[in-house]
Design a protein around this motif. Structure first.
Motif, PDB file in Angstrom:
ATOM      1  N   ILE A 174      -5.583  -1.286  -6.972  1.00 25.11           N
ATOM      2  CA  ILE A 174      -4.324  -0.585  -7.235  1.00 25.11           C
ATOM      3  C   ILE A 174      -4.385   0.167  -8.561  1.00 25.11           C
ATOM      4  N   GLN A 205      -6.265   3.324  -8.031  1.00 27.82           N
ATOM      5  CA  GLN A 205      -5.499   4.246  -7.199  1.00 27.82           C
ATOM      6  C   GLN A 205      -4.363   4.881  -7.986  1.00 27.82           C
ATOM      7  N   LEU A 206      -3.649   4.066  -8.751  1.00 25.04           N
ATOM      8  CA  LEU A 206      -2.484   4.538  -9.482  1.00 25.04           C
ATOM      9  C   LEU A 206      -2.845   5.379 -10.696  1.00 25.04           C
ATOM     10  N   ASP A 216       0.820  -1.211   0.000  1.00 26.47           N
ATOM     11  CA  ASP A 216       0.000   0.000   0.000  1.00 26.47           C
ATOM     12  C   ASP A 216       0.857   1.266   0.000  1.00 26.47           C
ATOM     13  N   ALA A 217       1.876   1.270   0.864  1.00 30.61           N
ATOM     14  CA  ALA A 217       2.728   2.453   0.942  1.00 30.61           C
ATOM     15  C   ALA A 217       3.537   2.634  -0.341  1.00 30.61           C
ATOM     16  N   VAL A 238       2.727   1.634  -3.382  1.00 30.93           N
ATOM     17  CA  VAL A 238       1.840   2.061  -4.456  1.00 30.93           C
ATOM     18  C   VAL A 238       1.501   3.547  -4.324  1.00 30.93           C
ATOM     19  N   GLU A 239       1.364   4.029  -3.105  1.00 33.99           N
ATOM     20  CA  GLU A 239       1.063   5.444  -2.920  1.00 33.99           C
ATOM     21  C   GLU A 239       2.216   6.319  -3.417  1.00 33.99           C
ATOM     22  N   ILE A 240       3.443   5.911  -3.144  1.00 34.08           N
ATOM     23  CA  ILE A 240       4.581   6.690  -3.656  1.00 34.08           C
ATOM     24  C   ILE A 240       4.619   6.625  -5.177  1.00 34.08           C
ATOM     25  N   ARG A 268       2.070   6.267  -7.106  1.00 36.67           N
ATOM     26  CA  ARG A 268       0.994   7.147  -7.592  1.00 36.67           C
ATOM     27  C   ARG A 268       1.460   8.600  -7.628  1.00 36.67           C
ATOM     28  N   GLN A 269       2.150   9.027  -6.580  1.00 37.02           N
ATOM     29  CA  GLN A 269       2.663  10.393  -6.564  1.00 37.02           C
ATOM     30  C   GLN A 269       3.632  10.629  -7.726  1.00 37.02           C
ATOM     31  N   GLU A 301       1.363  11.012 -10.806  1.00 36.27           N
ATOM     32  CA  GLU A 301       0.420  12.135 -10.784  1.00 36.27           C
ATOM     33  C   GLU A 301       1.043  13.451 -10.360  1.00 36.27           C
TER      34      GLU A 301
END
Length: 456
Positions: free
Chosen positions: A241, A244-245, A137-138, A140-142, A144-145, A148
């Motif tokens: 995911i 989210q991504l 999760d962590a 994938v969030e990075i 995504r940043q 985006e």
């Protein structure tokens, strides 16, 4: 040759982060790959709640996932006067995102034992992500940043630009790079394929931070996206995911360039360069990946100049005459045009003979075809080597996303060797007559070759 985006990153000490983890992951993935080579690979098409599609090979024996993202268009989407913008942009994606500056970004990935890499070529921009299940999760969030919210800070831009410029200036004294640029210009003229996707010293030096945002906007869109995942992840988890991504990406990016005309004519182009050994790049018009005769051409190339010591070119140029350490030919079916190319290097006093032998073999193969023994050996080599490509989650994910871009069905992984085996001697010899064009074979020779002059 000019450094790739991944090679540029290798100059940074952060490239050595997590090598222990990578070695462990590879060892585990090799077990998975061996299993896959022996059994039918189950590829599932996943559609996220938001409508994003991906291919998934699910395996929970390893707490590790490889995710591969590709965006069609690559450096060919550059605005003509901004050549190198997309390549430079791809090298900046790991230099910070969201609130994370470059060093903070690297520390965050290190803490998560995650690895992201980015690259760009003439047809694609690629993002490869590797992460452990416990940190998914962590990580994938990075990621995504990164997609985006890239920062493109000026200090990072200046630093990565300097690395690209070093590579471009080095290419100006590299015979292989000089040959590649000269050949591309002859083959494709003013089309993006005919220019260096990494730009020139002049264009890269002039690129601005705003150009990076424009390049990012041109590339990252849903209408050119392809995704695959391999490893410890379920379809539902992958679907979440994906949204989210990628759910916030725009629907469309910059317009794709049109088809490229292959403008090669037969003959020789000599580019003078002071070196004791000349480099020769040769080629002609090729065959598209979706052509019904592609597999016959693929087998033909293995016999003529593919990657083994038993090919005709290797036997005639190296083994019998000692003119080079290596000579190879290869099909290059790109998105917008296809070529059939090859390369060799030889001493200045020997390169003219080497070029002559290649021309002779091109002509002989076109006129006389190949033997049953050569066909059998080539098919045995190609079918035996294929499972070795599946040597880890990452390579498998890359293969799957490449299949999608080529328009291949999921069954291709299982059926591919059957297609090779189905090629007949008649198929190969017919394609040899139709594809091989000795009169249209162009050589670009960089060096001081004795007995060779430009024929233009």
């Amino acid at each position: 040759m000019t450094r790739s985006a991944s090679q540029i990153r290798a100059l940074d000490p952060r490239a050595f982060v997590l090598r222990g983890l990578a070695a462990l992951s590879l060892a585990l993935a090799l077990v998975f790959a061996a299993q896959m080579a022996r059994a039918e690979i189950e590829i599932e098409e996943v559609t996220s709640p938001g409508g994003i599609k991906a291919w998934l090979v699910e395996d929970h024996s390893i707490p590790f996932t490889a995710l591969e993202l590709r965006f069609r268009g690559g450096t060919s989407l550059d605005v003509p006067e901004k050549r190198g913008a997309i390549y430079l942009m791809s090298g900046l994606l790991e230099e910070g995102s969201g609130e994370l500056r470059a060093q903070d970004y690297a520390r965050a990935l290190e803490a998560l034992a995650a690895d992201f890499s980015y690259d760009a070529d003439k047809d694609t921009v690629s993002i490869s992500a590797r992460f452990l299940s416990e940190n998914r999760d962590a990580a994938v969030e990075i990621l995504r940043q990164t997609i985006e919210e890239p920062r493109f800070d000026q200090d990072a831009l200046d630093r990565v630009r300097a690395q690209v410029l070093v590579g471009l200036k080095s290419d100006q004294t590299d015979p292989n790079a000089i040959a590649g640029e000269a050949f591309a210009k002859l083959a494709f003229g003013d089309h993006p394929y005919g220019t260096n996707g990494k730009g020139s010293v002049e264009t890269v030096s002039a690129l601005t931070r705003q150009d990076m945002f424009a390049a990012h906007e041109a590339v990252f869109a849903k209408d050119r996206l392809y995704v695959s995942a391999v490893g410890d992840i379920t379809p539902a988890e992958l679907g979440a995911i994906l949204d989210q991504l990628l759910g916030n990406l725009p629907e469309t990016g910059a317009p794709m360039p049109g088809p490229a005309e292959v403008k090669l004519t037969g003959g020789t182009t000599v580019v003078p360069f002071a070196t004791p050994q000349s480099v020769a790049l040769f080629g002609q018009k090729g065959i598209d990946r979706d052509d019904p005769d592609f597999f016959a051409a693929y087998v033909l190339n293995q016999i003529l100049g593919g990657g083994s010591f038993e090919t005709r070119l290797m036997q005639e140029v190296r083994t019998k005459r000692g003119l080079t350490y290596g000579v190879y030919s290869y099909l290059v079916p790109r998105d917008l045009a296809s070529t059939y190319m090859g390369s060799l290097a030889s001493a200045n006093e020997k390169v003219a003979e080497a070029v002559g032998v290649v021309r002779e073999q091109w002509q002989k193969t076109a006129e006389e075809g190949v033997t049953p023994e050569e066909l059998l050996d080539a098919k045995t080599y190609l079918t035996g080597a294929y499972p070795l490509r599946f040597n880890g989650n990452g390579p498998i994910a890359s293969i799957l996303v490449g299949m999608q871009m080529d328009g291949l069905p999921r069954e291709y992984v299982v059926d591919r060797n059957d297609k090779i085996d189905a090629v007949t001697l008649e198929d190969v010899n017919r394609v040899a007559k139709e594809l091989l064009d000795p009169a249209g074979l162009r050589f670009v020779v960089v060096g001081e070759p004795e007995g060779l002059k430009s024929t233009d």
